[in-house]
Design an enzyme around this catalytic site. Structure first.
Site, mmCIF file in Angstrom:
data_model
loop_
_atom_site.group_PDB
_atom_site.id
_atom_site.type_symbol
_atom_site.label_atom_id
_atom_site.label_comp_id
_atom_site.label_asym_id
_atom_site.label_seq_id
_atom_site.Cartn_x
_atom_site.Cartn_y
_atom_site.Cartn_z
ATOM 1 N N ASP A 91 0.892 -0.851 0.134
ATOM 2 C CA ASP A 91 -0.098 0.225 -0.129
ATOM 3 C C ASP A 91 0.924 1.031 0.469
ATOM 4 O O ASP A 91 1.987 1.762 0.971
ATOM 5 C CB ASP A 91 -1.066 0.335 1.046
ATOM 6 C CG ASP A 91 -1.893 0.925 1.584
ATOM 7 O OD1 ASP A 91 -1.688 2.094 1.091
ATOM 8 O OD2 ASP A 91 -3.325 0.998 1.728
ATOM 9 N N VAL A 92 0.762 2.983 -1.058
ATOM 10 C CA VAL A 92 1.892 2.989 -0.961
ATOM 11 C C VAL A 92 1.633 4.307 0.381
ATOM 12 O O VAL A 92 2.732 4.939 0.407
ATOM 13 C CB VAL A 92 2.151 4.206 -2.646
ATOM 14 C CG1 VAL A 92 1.645 3.470 -3.496
ATOM 15 C CG2 VAL A 92 0.325 4.511 -2.960
ATOM 16 N N ASN A 118 3.478 5.817 -9.856
ATOM 17 C CA ASN A 118 2.136 6.248 -10.749
ATOM 18 C C ASN A 118 0.516 6.018 -10.048
ATOM 19 O O ASN A 118 -0.477 6.168 -10.083
ATOM 20 C CB ASN A 118 1.935 5.325 -11.464
ATOM 21 C CG ASN A 118 0.934 5.043 -12.832
ATOM 22 O OD1 ASN A 118 0.088 5.445 -13.425
ATOM 23 N ND2 ASN A 118 0.022 3.789 -11.907
ATOM 24 N N TYR A 191 -8.757 15.576 -5.619
ATOM 25 C CA TYR A 191 -7.896 15.338 -6.988
ATOM 26 C C TYR A 191 -6.630 16.627 -7.421
ATOM 27 O O TYR A 191 -5.615 16.117 -7.166
ATOM 28 C CB TYR A 191 -8.683 14.608 -8.173
ATOM 29 C CG TYR A 191 -7.894 13.795 -8.999
ATOM 30 C CD1 TYR A 191 -7.314 12.478 -9.026
ATOM 31 C CD2 TYR A 191 -7.608 14.808 -10.624
ATOM 32 C CE1 TYR A 191 -6.565 11.761 -9.737
ATOM 33 C CE2 TYR A 191 -6.961 13.855 -11.376
ATOM 34 C CZ TYR A 191 -6.560 12.853 -10.728
ATOM 35 O OH TYR A 191 -5.776 11.772 -12.071
ATOM 36 N N LYS A 195 -3.575 16.079 -7.671
ATOM 37 C CA LYS A 195 -1.724 16.753 -8.624
ATOM 38 C C LYS A 195 -1.162 17.326 -8.387
ATOM 39 O O LYS A 195 0.105 17.961 -8.767
ATOM 40 C CB LYS A 195 -2.537 16.392 -9.489
ATOM 41 C CG LYS A 195 -3.367 15.003 -9.893
ATOM 42 C CD LYS A 195 -2.333 13.854 -9.781
ATOM 43 C CE LYS A 195 -2.331 12.570 -9.531
ATOM 44 N NZ LYS A 195 -1.546 10.946 -10.300
HETATM 45 P P1 NAD Z 1 -6.408 2.478 -12.407
HETATM 46 O O1 NAD Z 1 -7.338 2.649 -11.415
HETATM 47 O O2 NAD Z 1 -6.465 1.468 -13.274
HETATM 48 O O3 NAD Z 1 -5.041 2.631 -11.665
HETATM 49 C C1 NAD Z 1 -4.273 3.323 -10.598
HETATM 50 C C2 NAD Z 1 -3.928 2.084 -9.911
HETATM 51 O O4 NAD Z 1 -3.267 2.322 -8.228
HETATM 52 C C3 NAD Z 1 -3.990 1.083 -9.408
HETATM 53 O O5 NAD Z 1 -3.836 -0.583 -9.650
HETATM 54 C C4 NAD Z 1 -4.768 0.346 -7.996
HETATM 55 O O6 NAD Z 1 -5.391 -0.151 -7.108
HETATM 56 C C5 NAD Z 1 -3.245 1.863 -7.276
HETATM 57 N N1 NAD Z 1 -3.259 1.787 -6.247
HETATM 58 C C6 NAD Z 1 -4.665 2.860 -5.535
HETATM 59 N N2 NAD Z 1 -4.697 2.643 -4.292
HETATM 60 C C7 NAD Z 1 -3.063 2.411 -4.000
HETATM 61 C C8 NAD Z 1 -2.256 2.142 -2.650
HETATM 62 N N3 NAD Z 1 -2.598 3.231 -1.589
HETATM 63 N N4 NAD Z 1 -1.399 1.125 -3.325
HETATM 64 C C9 NAD Z 1 -1.055 0.849 -3.650
HETATM 65 N N5 NAD Z 1 -1.971 0.714 -5.433
HETATM 66 C C10 NAD Z 1 -2.919 1.902 -4.983
HETATM 67 O O7 NAD Z 1 -6.050 4.274 -13.248
HETATM 68 P P2 NAD Z 1 -4.997 4.539 -13.860
HETATM 69 O O8 NAD Z 1 -5.517 5.810 -14.288
HETATM 70 O O9 NAD Z 1 -4.216 3.630 -14.986
HETATM 71 O O10 NAD Z 1 -4.684 5.154 -12.833
HETATM 72 C C11 NAD Z 1 -2.795 5.626 -12.621
HETATM 73 C C12 NAD Z 1 -2.191 7.192 -12.557
HETATM 74 O O11 NAD Z 1 -2.896 7.445 -13.765
HETATM 75 C C13 NAD Z 1 -3.097 7.851 -11.039
HETATM 76 O O12 NAD Z 1 -2.177 8.138 -10.621
HETATM 77 C C14 NAD Z 1 -4.377 8.193 -12.072
HETATM 78 O O13 NAD Z 1 -4.068 9.916 -11.049
HETATM 79 C C15 NAD Z 1 -3.361 9.358 -12.967
HETATM 80 N N6 NAD Z 1 -4.184 9.712 -14.711
HETATM 81 C C16 NAD Z 1 -5.129 9.022 -14.908
HETATM 82 C C17 NAD Z 1 -5.564 9.423 -15.528
HETATM 83 C C18 NAD Z 1 -6.558 8.827 -16.786
HETATM 84 O O14 NAD Z 1 -7.344 9.682 -17.739
HETATM 85 N N7 NAD Z 1 -6.748 7.253 -16.698
HETATM 86 C C19 NAD Z 1 -5.361 11.209 -16.129
HETATM 87 C C20 NAD Z 1 -4.116 12.016 -15.851
HETATM 88 C C21 NAD Z 1 -3.289 11.270 -14.819
#
Ligand code: NAD
Length: 293
Positions: A91-92, A118, A191, A195
């Site tokens: 857990d991060v 990430n 959020y 960021k």
């Molecule tokens: P996602 O939900 O598929 O991925 C997020 C991952 O983080 C998941 O695998 C989840 O299990 C993990 N996670 C959550 N809490 C955690 C914790 N406490 N410890 C360890 N892991 C944890 O969604 P995504 O879109 O792949 O998101 C990845 C990153 O990209 C995030 O930081 C998100 O804010 C960022 N992001 C996504 C988008 C988009 O459009 N999808 C746009 C900008 C930024």
């Protein structure tokens, strides 16, 4: 949207080609990477792209059975492609677990060269209804988790020193930020605040660590098709509304971000320090101003 604008097909073709290349052409050969939140979405694509570029990758996942099974599948796919990866539950937001994760990279693969912080979550609510728990959880995962991951990596990079046979830098930290590090986001104040915080965490660490040859950067995705934002692209109506915000006319694929991170981590980006690499199909170009005024 204008008639001549590109419309995304209902199933966008996969834009990724991550087949392994010959060892001598791989930009991250003999490097070791940790990718947090790599059991889904963008994290999976980053882990896959880093492994395809030659890195040995720790695929971090949340410590629960579902995420563990997803991470196992990611690792299996990477191994099937002939590349190297293994899962690690952490857990991060948990200091000890994050330290153990960085240590696992060194124990399993002999070093740590790349940390991709990430993991991230969203919890939308109008401000008058946003609970303290929803505020804290998002800040905890997105900002405190990024801090803990970066600190754990910096500690290893500093004790390990430069490995000139593998990289010109003594380590690379890359945050998955978001266009919401600079675009305000109504109903997602937690959020956007997280960021925005990641942006100045990144820049401050970049300034602090550059003299020690550690490069710190972010990738700032726009709208990428992943589970985190399924509501924004699953229905035709939501998808069309989202596409209005994207001049390039398609929603991003996780691979679009994965490849950007693999480049940022490589020596091809050796002079890139303290930058947010925006990968958003032009979303941050004020598209509603097109043709106006
Ligand atoms: P996602 O939900 O598929 O991925 C997020 C991952 O983080 C998941 O695998 C989840 O299990 C993990 N996670 C959550 N809490 C955690 C914790 N406490 N410890 C360890 N892991 C944890 O969604 P995504 O879109 O792949 O998101 C990845 C990153 O990209 C995030 O930081 C998100 O804010 C960022 N992001 C996504 C988008 C988009 O459009 N999808 C746009 C900008 C930024």
């Amino acid at each position: 949207m204008a008639d001549h604008a590109y419309r995304e097909p209902s199933r966008s073709p996969s834009s990724g080609d991550v087949r392994p290349k010959p060892e001598n052409s791989r930009s991250l050969s003999r490097q070791v990477a940790v990718v947090t939140g790599a059991s889904s979405g963008i994290g999976t694509a980053i882990a896959t792209a880093l492994a395809a570029a030659g890195a040995s990758v720790i695929v971090n996942h949340r410590p629960n059975p579902r995420s563990a099974a997803e991470a196992d599948a990611v690792v299996e796919a990477i191994r099937r492609a002939g590349d190297t990866a293994s899962p690690f539950p952490a857990d991060v937001t948990d200091e000890a677990q994050v330290e153990a994760m960085a240590e696992a990279a060194v124990e399993r693969y002999g070093a740590l060269d790349i940390m991709v912080a990430n993991a991230g979550i969203e919890q939308a609510a109008p401000i008058e209804e946003m609970s303290l728990a929803a505020w804290r959880q998002v800040i905890d995962v997105n900002l405190t988790g990024a801090f803990l991951s970066a600190r754990a990596a910096a500690r290893r990079f500093l004790s390990q020193g430069l490995r000139p046979d593998v990289s010109r830098a003594a380590g690379k930290i890359i945050f998955t930020s978001s266009v919401h590090e600079f675009i305000p986001w109504a109903f997602q104040a937690n959020y956007a605040a997280s960021k925005g915080g990641v942006m100045l965490l990144m820049k401050s660490l970049a300034q602090e660590l550059a003299p020690r040859r550690i490069r710190v950067n972010s990738v700032a995705p726009g709208a990428i098709r992943t589970p985190i934002n399924a509501d924004a692209w699953q229905s035709d109506e939501a998808r069309d509304a989202l596409l209005e915000l994207i001049p390039y006319g398609r929603i991003g694929a996780p691979d679009d971000v994965g490849r950007a991170v693999a480049w940022l981590a490589s020596d091809d980006a050796d002079y890139i320090v303290g930058t947010s690499l925006v990968a958003d199909g032009g979303m941050s170009l004020y598209p509603s101003f097109r043709g106006a005024g």
